[in-house]
Scaffold this motif. Sequence first.
Motif, PDB file in Angstrom:
ATOM      1  N   ILE A 199       0.840  -1.205   0.000  1.00  0.00           N
ATOM      2  CA  ILE A 199       0.000   0.000   0.000  1.00  0.00           C
ATOM      3  C   ILE A 199       0.870   1.249   0.000  1.00  0.00           C
ATOM      4  N   VAL A 200       1.865   1.279   0.873  1.00  0.00           N
ATOM      5  CA  VAL A 200       2.739   2.453   0.964  1.00  0.00           C
ATOM      6  C   VAL A 200       3.540   2.618  -0.325  1.00  0.00           C
ATOM      7  N   CYS A 201       4.047   1.529  -0.880  1.00  0.00           N
ATOM      8  CA  CYS A 201       4.799   1.608  -2.138  1.00  0.00           C
ATOM      9  C   CYS A 201       3.932   2.196  -3.242  1.00  0.00           C
ATOM     10  N   HIS A 202       2.694   1.721  -3.340  1.00  0.00           N
ATOM     11  CA  HIS A 202       1.816   2.227  -4.389  1.00  0.00           C
ATOM     12  C   HIS A 202       1.478   3.692  -4.160  1.00  0.00           C
ATOM     13  N   LEU A 203       1.189   4.054  -2.919  1.00  0.00           N
ATOM     14  CA  LEU A 203       0.879   5.443  -2.597  1.00  0.00           C
ATOM     15  C   LEU A 203       2.061   6.346  -2.952  1.00  0.00           C
ATOM     16  N   TYR A 204       3.263   5.903  -2.607  1.00  0.00           N
ATOM     17  CA  TYR A 204       4.479   6.680  -2.859  1.00  0.00           C
ATOM     18  C   TYR A 204       4.694   6.886  -4.354  1.00  0.00           C
ATOM     19  N   GLU A 205       4.635   5.807  -5.127  1.00  0.00           N
ATOM     20  CA  GLU A 205       4.870   5.944  -6.563  1.00  0.00           C
ATOM     21  C   GLU A 205       3.758   6.726  -7.230  1.00  0.00           C
ATOM     22  N   GLU A 206       2.531   6.588  -6.737  1.00  0.00           N
ATOM     23  CA  GLU A 206       1.415   7.339  -7.296  1.00  0.00           C
ATOM     24  C   GLU A 206       1.649   8.843  -7.161  1.00  0.00           C
ATOM     25  N   LYS A 207       2.110   9.276  -5.989  1.00  0.00           N
ATOM     26  CA  LYS A 207       2.387  10.685  -5.757  1.00  0.00           C
ATOM     27  C   LYS A 207       3.515  11.174  -6.673  1.00  0.00           C
ATOM     28  N   LEU A 208       4.554  10.373  -6.847  1.00  0.00           N
ATOM     29  CA  LEU A 208       5.673  10.790  -7.693  1.00  0.00           C
ATOM     30  C   LEU A 208       5.247  10.925  -9.151  1.00  0.00           C
ATOM     31  N   ILE A 209       4.400  10.026  -9.609  1.00  0.00           N
ATOM     32  CA  ILE A 209       3.895  10.119 -10.982  1.00  0.00           C
ATOM     33  C   ILE A 209       3.114  11.416 -11.166  1.00  0.00           C
ATOM     34  N   GLU A 210       2.278  11.756 -10.184  1.00  0.00           N
ATOM     35  CA  GLU A 210       1.488  12.980 -10.259  1.00  0.00           C
ATOM     36  C   GLU A 210       2.399  14.217 -10.240  1.00  0.00           C
ATOM     37  N   ILE A 211       3.435  14.174  -9.404  1.00  0.00           N
ATOM     38  CA  ILE A 211       4.385  15.296  -9.337  1.00  0.00           C
ATOM     39  C   ILE A 211       5.051  15.507 -10.697  1.00  0.00           C
ATOM     40  N   ARG A 212       5.520  14.430 -11.299  1.00  0.00           N
ATOM     41  CA  ARG A 212       6.189  14.545 -12.598  1.00  0.00           C
ATOM     42  C   ARG A 212       5.251  15.135 -13.648  1.00  0.00           C
ATOM     43  N   LYS A 213       4.033  14.658 -13.662  1.00  0.00           N
ATOM     44  CA  LYS A 213       3.088  15.138 -14.673  1.00  0.00           C
ATOM     45  C   LYS A 213       2.837  16.640 -14.507  1.00  0.00           C
TER      46      LYS A 213
END
Length: 231
Positions: A72-86
């Motif tokens: 859950i934490v891994c997915h939450l973390y990568e999800e936020k980074l993807i949004e930041i990049r976009k």
Amino acid sequence: MSDLPADTPAELRPRALPVQPRSQRNRRKVLDAAHALLKAHGVHQLTTVAIAEASGVSVGALYRFFPNKEAIVCHLYEEKLIEIRKLAIDTRPDAATTPWRAFFEGYFRQLKAAERVVDFDFSLADAIFMLPQLWAIDLRHGMILADQLAADMRALGSPWSDAALFDLAINLYAIDSSVWMYWRYAQRYPALAIDRAIEASLGMMRPAMEGEAEPAALGVTREQLLASLAE
């Protein structure tokens, strides 16, 4: 879309993305509840039972989405980074009409603003020290940003080699990341840290952007980082 390396163990990967709208909403509730609990208590006190209770989703349903709290934490973390990049990449200044200093200052400021917009906060920044699995996600994020930054430097006229620009870009990402350490010390988000990081970054970029000789030896190569992801 995922930043997780291909060889990430199955126990750290989310289950298949649900198709039904109700299941999608429940999955979102799980992620949002996990982030709220992270903010309140940190990684060590996070449990799947607590996440289920806070989200209103049964433990059984939670496990249909994620195998454990780490996933859950891994997915939450990568999800936020993807949004930041976009957000940061899509809102860059126009390179065709913007001098390099103004272009990169605008980009660096937008990158930090994007972190706040998507609610990337102390709880997630600190989680990387508690869950080693997050280091690979962060490294992949840094490499994607470095590739973009190197491409922008090239487009804005830098004569340096691709290898030298990537090495510089990774160093710039490290400076950007260090802002979080200062913010952690301050226990808030003073803009002064961003101003200083930008000033340091533009100073480091000046030789590359003004045609000075590139370094004789490089500290980090793209191949080296890819090899570390594969380990």
